[in-house]
Design a protein around this motif. Sequence first.
Motif, short mmCIF file in Angstrom:
data_model
loop_
_atom_site.label_atom_id
_atom_site.label_comp_id
_atom_site.label_asym_id
_atom_site.label_seq_id
_atom_site.Cartn_x
_atom_site.Cartn_y
_atom_site.Cartn_z
N ARG A 132 0.83 -1.20 0.00
CA ARG A 132 0.00 0.00 0.00
C ARG A 132 0.87 1.25 0.00
O ARG A 132 1.84 1.34 0.76
CB ARG A 132 -0.90 0.05 1.25
N TYR A 146 0.09 5.21 0.63
CA TYR A 146 -0.99 6.05 1.11
C TYR A 146 -0.86 7.47 0.57
O TYR A 146 0.15 8.13 0.79
CB TYR A 146 -1.01 6.07 2.64
N PRO A 186 -5.39 5.00 -0.30
CA PRO A 186 -4.19 4.21 -0.61
C PRO A 186 -4.24 3.64 -2.03
O PRO A 186 -5.29 3.28 -2.54
CB PRO A 186 -4.23 3.10 0.43
#
Length: 607
Positions: free
Chosen positions: A572, A574, A579
């Motif tokens: 991920r 962000y 995200p």
Amino acid sequence: MGNLLKPQLLTLMTTAVLWLYTPHSAAQLPPLKFWAEQHPFSIDVLPSPQLTEELRQQLKETLQQQLKKERQINAELLELNETNSLAQYEITLLERILRSQGYFSAQVSIKNTRALNYQVEPGLRFFITQLILDLPETTQPLPALSITQGEPLVADAVFNALEEIKNHYRTHACYYPLEVKYQASIDKTTATAQVRIYLESTTNAHFDASNFHGAPAIKKDFLQHYLTYQAGDCFKQPLLDKMRLNLLKSDLLTSADVQTHLNGQAVITDIYLTPRKPRTIKGGLSYDGDNKEGLSLGWEHRNIGGGGEHLGLVGEQNRIKGNYQARLTLPHILHPQQNLIISTQYKPEDSASSQSKTEIISASLERYFSEYTVANLGIETEFIQEKGTEFIQENQAIYEEKNTRRSGLFSLPVHLRLNNTDQPLNPTQGWALSLGASSVWDAYHPEIQFQQQNFAASAYYTHPTKTLHPTLAVRAASGTISGESLNTIPATKRFYVGGGGSVRGYPYQTLGAIVEGKPSGGLSFAEASFELRLRWGEDWGLAAFYDGGWAYPDDHWHWGEQFLWGYGLGLRYYTLFAPIRLDVARPKTPRPGDDPYQIYVSLGQAF
């Protein structure tokens, strides 16, 4: 500043600067030492008959922490380099901190000026022997306060109590202005204190006129819907706070500044608005192992007629399916919390389960019963054109016959959503529940009538730790179609399981019966997902997930039967909005033809 850089980095920086200077340079660089390293300090708290060893250590830790904090934020303190001046300044700070903890007769001295070793004689701690609440009565009793008689006179406890009393009168009284004050009297001979808490001169007030300023493109009648009170109502500050929040949630404003003044017993409210640009263009890319590359484009206008009318145009397309939609939302229809939504859609699909073109026209009423509860009741028509294959057996031979099926579906869908999660695209706390039901008739085939029901639920919990911020996310979903056999239901209306957003690791729509190499879908389905999300810093995170599910040919409710499971890891990144998700998934029980892994890239968490 000295706390921000490590000595190793300091050495590297110093070497780099010296390297830039030529041997002929006459300048001599002073040694780079940071302020905190130049002025270390220590604190000794002397024993006192009133202090146990545990309390003495707690007081020492409090003094050290507060002085360290002052050294980080007090600009006047950081300008002092001469030791005697610094010592005298910090003695004054320590005595102030001691008074805030109830030690009004404490003395601080410097034991070693060079080493800044402070010696504290705390003396007696002052206790509250009389607490006077000089306050008017309300319909509800005061809550338990942070300050009580018999406890030490601590500044934070007093200020917290003032805020608790203020919040109480904001909710249960009509006072304007609302000022909660206190008086404290101490007796040094007995180490006692008297505290009186009272309301400053105030008026029992009511709301009067509300005036909007700015945002000329927004109609005043539309803005009136966001008022949480009427003229003549008892004045309550929380109603103004709620009104301001509602205005900002309208998605038409960047700021709403509320100012009030008193005219006799009437509160006049002036609301100064800053409008947001009404038009937005959006775009996005996605990828997964089944649908391959995907592109989405969108345009919206949030205030077409000046009354918050919202028009959104969206186009999404990948190699398998598309979705092109125009959606008009008319706010405050028949009720301040009710919207009318009119929508048209065109959905082409060329997948293993269906080669179809679907046109949808719908209208629905959307009602907000609370911040977390939304219901929809609507009318929908779908015109579906599907290309299919029918296998005909004749004289022990099977013939493949191409055909086109047309359906004209009329339905009355109802939908209920409950959602108290903290963020829509990156939930970390809370839960969500979605329930839907629809009765469907086929105008081209009047004998076909069926009912569709589905539900989805998810929950999120983030452990309150300072490292990795672990979030456990779970999801379950199920649905049934009753009233008709599988073959009479249009392929686009059946349930399918598998792929991104469902069970990651398996090809799109393949977790169910496969007939002549094609997914046939089901009259019921069930899915479950478990995901552990970790996040470090502001930008990066990891996820480990485990998904399972299956689509069944009958309308019986199944759970866990025949489930195939997939698992994998995700990365991920962000952003401020949501995200960016990259998932790599594998099938736990691969079947002939299944790829060893699937890749998914999109915006927002999987669920």
